[in-house]
Design a protein around this motif. Structure first.
Motif, PDB file in Angstrom:
ATOM      1  N   CYS A  43      31.650  16.512  -1.153  1.00 31.17           N
ATOM      2  CA  CYS A  43      32.726  17.347  -1.696  1.00 31.17           C
ATOM      3  C   CYS A  43      32.148  18.566  -2.397  1.00 31.17           C
ATOM      4  N   SER A  82      33.521  21.376  -4.854  1.00 31.89           N
ATOM      5  CA  SER A  82      34.716  21.640  -5.663  1.00 31.89           C
ATOM      6  C   SER A  82      34.452  22.626  -6.788  1.00 31.89           C
ATOM      7  N   MET A  97      33.666  18.599   2.556  1.00 30.31           N
ATOM      8  CA  MET A  97      35.068  18.872   2.236  1.00 30.31           C
ATOM      9  C   MET A  97      35.151  19.778   1.017  1.00 30.31           C
ATOM     10  N   LEU A 140      37.141  21.369  -1.779  1.00 35.45           N
ATOM     11  CA  LEU A 140      38.362  20.995  -2.490  1.00 35.45           C
ATOM     12  C   LEU A 140      39.068  22.164  -3.170  1.00 35.45           C
ATOM     13  N   TRP A 158      43.237  15.082   5.081  1.00 30.50           N
ATOM     14  CA  TRP A 158      42.747  13.712   5.057  1.00 30.50           C
ATOM     15  C   TRP A 158      41.921  13.449   6.302  1.00 30.50           C
ATOM     16  N   CYS A 166      42.065  10.942   1.308  1.00 33.64           N
ATOM     17  CA  CYS A 166      42.936  12.106   1.144  1.00 33.64           C
ATOM     18  C   CYS A 166      42.309  13.068   0.144  1.00 33.64           C
ATOM     19  N   PHE A 167      42.434  14.376   0.417  1.00 30.24           N
ATOM     20  CA  PHE A 167      41.840  15.396  -0.453  1.00 30.24           C
ATOM     21  C   PHE A 167      42.891  16.413  -0.882  1.00 30.24           C
ATOM     22  N   HIS A 196      43.496  19.639  -4.211  1.00 27.96           N
ATOM     23  CA  HIS A 196      42.754  20.341  -5.263  1.00 27.96           C
ATOM     24  C   HIS A 196      43.017  19.686  -6.611  1.00 27.96           C
ATOM     25  N   VAL A 227      42.241   9.114  -3.123  1.00 23.80           N
ATOM     26  CA  VAL A 227      42.621  10.523  -3.126  1.00 23.80           C
ATOM     27  C   VAL A 227      41.651  11.221  -4.072  1.00 23.80           C
ATOM     28  N   ILE A 228      41.050  12.293  -3.573  1.00 27.71           N
ATOM     29  CA  ILE A 228      39.958  12.956  -4.293  1.00 27.71           C
ATOM     30  C   ILE A 228      40.297  14.420  -4.512  1.00 27.71           C
ATOM     31  N   GLY A 229      40.097  14.906  -5.723  1.00 21.19           N
ATOM     32  CA  GLY A 229      40.380  16.304  -6.053  1.00 21.19           C
ATOM     33  C   GLY A 229      39.384  16.854  -7.051  1.00 21.19           C
ATOM     34  N   THR A 285      38.502  12.623  -9.530  1.00 21.30           N
ATOM     35  CA  THR A 285      38.272  14.062  -9.662  1.00 21.30           C
ATOM     36  C   THR A 285      36.777  14.288  -9.799  1.00 21.30           C
TER      37      THR A 285
END
Length: 413
Positions: free
Chosen positions: A163, A165, A211, A213, A314, A323-324, A326, A352-354, A373
């Motif tokens: 990720c 981010s 990914m 974010l 996702w 699932c991604f 922000h 679910v990742i943000g 997160t």
């Protein structure tokens, strides 16, 4: 002739004419500021317009300008500076009360009309022209040569989600707790890539899905402070940040094949107000097009995958679906969010990742099901410290996926 040490540690000699112009621009910028502060990012842009490309925003350059002012007798004394600040504030308050609101309303109305006209004639044509000019000056990286690394076939081969981010490329932070600029951003992204590679070898990883974010850029329209705490224009931020992302992808792809997707964050929106922003009006749309074009026409092991939504994506890795988001449009601390998103999109998400909040958090909301997160590359700034009173360490995160289990890991920077 005077000199200073730039961000790279090199000595830069500047002419007397350079100093004359630099001091004049500094004084003009101070006149427009109620606190008599100089926006050095704006100063650098104005110097470039005057034909001087050897200015900087770092402490060495700022001290040089102050020293020349002091020698010439044009630097106000401490007492006079306080008086000027007080006078400026009083004058500003009087002007603001009488004039600001009507002027602001007029500008807002003009801005709305201009945006409508631009979209009606040829949406994004003006902005894309700026992007085109910025890209002309870039020499994008060539694909990396393949490394000799191969996942060990005698052990379980794993896959990894990396990720990326809250990069906030273009942000300029200079506070006691943190320093951040475009050069530091490049160094941190390279450090992250090396830590990813270390985990690839350690975990016997055969492929990586990067990914993004969101909050790729700092932007210059999010908040008033962004006009001052940004090193580059919006178009420069998008192009230069994307170049660093491509370098990041290529570094990893020299070890394993890489897939890449990106969704937008609040700082990526071309308008700061999420209620007035159109769904596709964000910097990620342009950045993705650059990455997609690069991946298509270069001899690279990077594959671009378009996200399913502008703000949601996702992917299925092995038997797990992740699932991604922000995080600005959804509350990742709300314990029912994972279930709500699973129901909304008809998928059984295990996590679910943000990002968004610049903190690493992991909330277990079911049997081996999480809401996560990851932190930011930028780190804390004046806004997080002074306005919301929040501090956190720099970090990113990865998900290592095996046949019968997955592990979410924080990567410190």
């Amino acid at each position: 002739m005077r000199s200073y040490i730039n961000r790279k540690g090199n000595k830069v000699v500047v002419s007397d004419k350079h100093l004359d112009v630099a001091i004049r621009i500094k004084e003009e910028l101070q006149k427009t500021s109620p606190t008599r502060r100089t926006s050095w990012a704006a100063h650098k842009r104005m110097m470039r317009k005057e034909g001087f490309y050897d200015s900087d925003t770092n402490e060495g350059y700022r001290c040089l300008i102050k020293a020349v002012q002091r020698k010439r007798g044009t630097l106000p004394t401490a007492v006079k500076h306080v008086d000027l600040v007080a006078d400026n504030k009083l004058k500003s308050i009087k002007e603001e009360v009488g004039e600001l609101y009507s002027s602001k309303l007029q500008l807002q109305a003009q801005g709305r009309n201009i945006r409508k006209l631009v979209r009606a004639v040829n949406k994004d044509v003006l902005f894309l022209e700026e992007i085109k000019e910025a890209i002309k000056e870039k020499d994008f990286v060539k694909p990396s040569s393949f490394n000799k690394y191969r996942a060990n076939s005698k052990e379980e081969k794993r896959e990894m989600i990396v990720c990326l981010s809250d990069f906030h490329y273009g942000a300029l932070v200079d506070i006691p707790e943190n320093k951040y600029n475009t050069e530091i951003a490049r160094e941190l992204l390279n450090e992250y890539a090396q830590k990813v590679i270390k985990n690839i070898k350690k975990e016997n990883v055969k492929s990586v899905y990067v990914m993004n974010l969101g909050d790729l850029i700092e932007n210059v329209y999010m908040r008033n402070q962004n006009l001052y705490n940004a090193e580059e224009t919006l178009s420069e931020q998008i192009v230069n940040a994307t170049e660093l992302v491509i370098e990041f992808l290529e570094t990893i792809s020299s070890y394993v094949p890489v897939k890449y997707s990106a969704i937008a964050g609040n700082h990526d929106r071309l308008q700061g107000n999420k209620k007035s922003n159109l769904s596709a009006d964000h910097a990620i749309r342009v950045s993705n097009k650059i990455v997609q074009t690069y991946a298509k026409y270069s001899n690279s092991r990077v594959q671009y995958i378009e996200a399913k939504r502008d703000y949601v994506h996702w992917i299925k890795v092995g038997k797990y679906v992740f699932c991604f988001i922000h995080g600005d449009l959804n509350n990742l601390q709300k314990k029912t969010l994972l279930a709500e998103l699973s129901s909304m999109y008809g998928e059984h998400f295990v996590a679910v990742i943000g990002g968004h909040i610049h903190h690493f958090t992991m909330l277990e909301v079911g049997m081996n099901e999480y809401q996560v997160t990851f932190g930011s590359i930028k780190g804390i700034d004046e806004y997080s410290v002074d306005t919301i009173g929040s501090k956190s360490s720099r970090s990113q995160g990865v998900v290592i996926v095996g046949k019968d289990e997955y592990e979410i890991k924080k990567i410190g920077l």
